[in-house]
Write a protein that holds these residues in place. Structure first.
Motif, PDB file in Angstrom:
ATOM      1  N   LYS A 130       9.576   2.926  -4.380  1.00 41.40           N
ATOM      2  CA  LYS A 130       9.924   4.334  -4.581  1.00 41.40           C
ATOM      3  C   LYS A 130       9.502   5.190  -3.371  1.00 41.40           C
ATOM      4  CE  LYS A 130       9.635   4.111  -9.646  1.00 41.40           C
ATOM      5  NZ  LYS A 130      10.429   3.000  -9.777  1.00 41.40           N
ATOM      6  N   ILE A 131       9.849   4.671  -2.186  1.00 38.77           N
ATOM      7  CA  ILE A 131       9.616   5.409  -0.943  1.00 38.77           C
ATOM      8  C   ILE A 131      10.905   5.404  -0.143  1.00 38.77           C
ATOM      9  CG2 ILE A 131       7.144   4.881  -0.821  1.00 38.77           C
ATOM     10  CD1 ILE A 131       7.792   2.740   1.282  1.00 38.77           C
ATOM     11  N   ALA A 132      10.981   6.248   0.853  1.00 39.65           N
ATOM     12  CA  ALA A 132      12.159   6.277   1.721  1.00 39.65           C
ATOM     13  C   ALA A 132      12.190   5.002   2.569  1.00 39.65           C
ATOM     14  CB  ALA A 132      12.110   7.506   2.620  1.00 39.65           C
ATOM     15  N   PRO A 133      13.377   4.410   2.743  1.00 35.58           N
ATOM     16  CA  PRO A 133      13.477   3.170   3.514  1.00 35.58           C
ATOM     17  C   PRO A 133      12.955   3.309   4.950  1.00 35.58           C
ATOM     18  CG  PRO A 133      15.563   3.666   2.441  1.00 35.58           C
ATOM     19  CD  PRO A 133      14.667   4.814   2.192  1.00 35.58           C
ATOM     20  N   TRP A 134      13.158   4.483   5.549  1.00 33.34           N
ATOM     21  CA  TRP A 134      12.722   4.653   6.932  1.00 33.34           C
ATOM     22  C   TRP A 134      11.211   4.640   7.058  1.00 33.34           C
ATOM     23  CZ3 TRP A 134      15.012   3.601  11.202  1.00 33.34           C
ATOM     24  CH2 TRP A 134      16.402   3.527  11.201  1.00 33.34           C
ATOM     25  N   VAL A 135      10.522   5.025   6.008  1.00 36.67           N
ATOM     26  CA  VAL A 135       9.053   4.947   6.028  1.00 36.67           C
ATOM     27  C   VAL A 135       8.635   3.485   6.186  1.00 36.67           C
ATOM     28  CG1 VAL A 135       6.963   5.298   4.654  1.00 36.67           C
ATOM     29  CG2 VAL A 135       8.780   7.026   4.643  1.00 36.67           C
ATOM     30  N   LEU A 136       9.292   2.613   5.443  1.00 34.28           N
ATOM     31  CA  LEU A 136       8.986   1.189   5.498  1.00 34.28           C
ATOM     32  C   LEU A 136       9.428   0.575   6.830  1.00 34.28           C
ATOM     33  CD1 LEU A 136       7.730  -1.098   3.900  1.00 34.28           C
ATOM     34  CD2 LEU A 136       9.916  -1.473   2.799  1.00 34.28           C
ATOM     35  N   LEU A 137      10.615   0.955   7.295  1.00 36.28           N
ATOM     36  CA  LEU A 137      11.104   0.435   8.581  1.00 36.28           C
ATOM     37  C   LEU A 137      10.179   0.841   9.729  1.00 36.28           C
ATOM     38  CD1 LEU A 137      14.930   1.005   8.111  1.00 36.28           C
ATOM     39  CD2 LEU A 137      13.812  -1.200   8.444  1.00 36.28           C
TER      40      LEU A 137
END
Length: 133
Positions: free
Chosen positions: A85-92
């Motif tokens: 439940k986080i933005a994908p770009w945060v993970l990338l």
């Protein structure tokens, strides 16, 4: 004839009594020599087996992740981010995969997910789950 039978019976009884009185001779086998070998503890053996299995699993995981393209890993990051439940770009960005959009078809040649220090444990777990590792 009765005396003869008595003598025969008496002779037989004497033989039986003598056998009972004589100590029985038994064959004694030579003592068995047992060579003791050092037994490894089962914990030591189990640890070695686990190490071999871990190496094989790591090898399979490494082959699996390095067979993926940058686009595959972007897709994996999106699935993991959805689970977290986080933005994908945060993970990338946390995985230092932000440049993957520059060459989406290139095979991944970076570190294993567990070796990426900038990811926390939950992110690593979600990425591995999305990759099927």
């Amino acid at each position: 004839m009765a005396d003869e039978k008595k003598n025969i019976i008496s002779g037989i009884l004497d033989k039986i009594v003598k056998k009972e009185e004589e100590p029985k001779k038994t064959k004694t086998a030579a003592p068995k020599v047992v060579k003791r070998t050092v037994k490894k503890s089962t914990a030591d053996t189990d640890a070695k087996i686990k190490a071999v299995r871990d190496r094989k699993a790591a090898s399979k995981a490494e082959k699996a992740i390095h067979s993926k393209t940058h686009q595959d890993l972007i897709n994996v990051a999106y699935k993991a981010a959805e689970e977290l439940k986080i933005a994908p770009w945060v993970l990338l960005r946390a995985a230092k995969w932000g440049h993957f959009t520059d060459d989406r078809g290139k095979k991944y040649d970076g570190p294993m997910i567990d070796d990426i220090d900038t990811l926390d444990d939950a992110q690593k777990k979600a990425l591995k789950k999305a990759l099927g590792l």
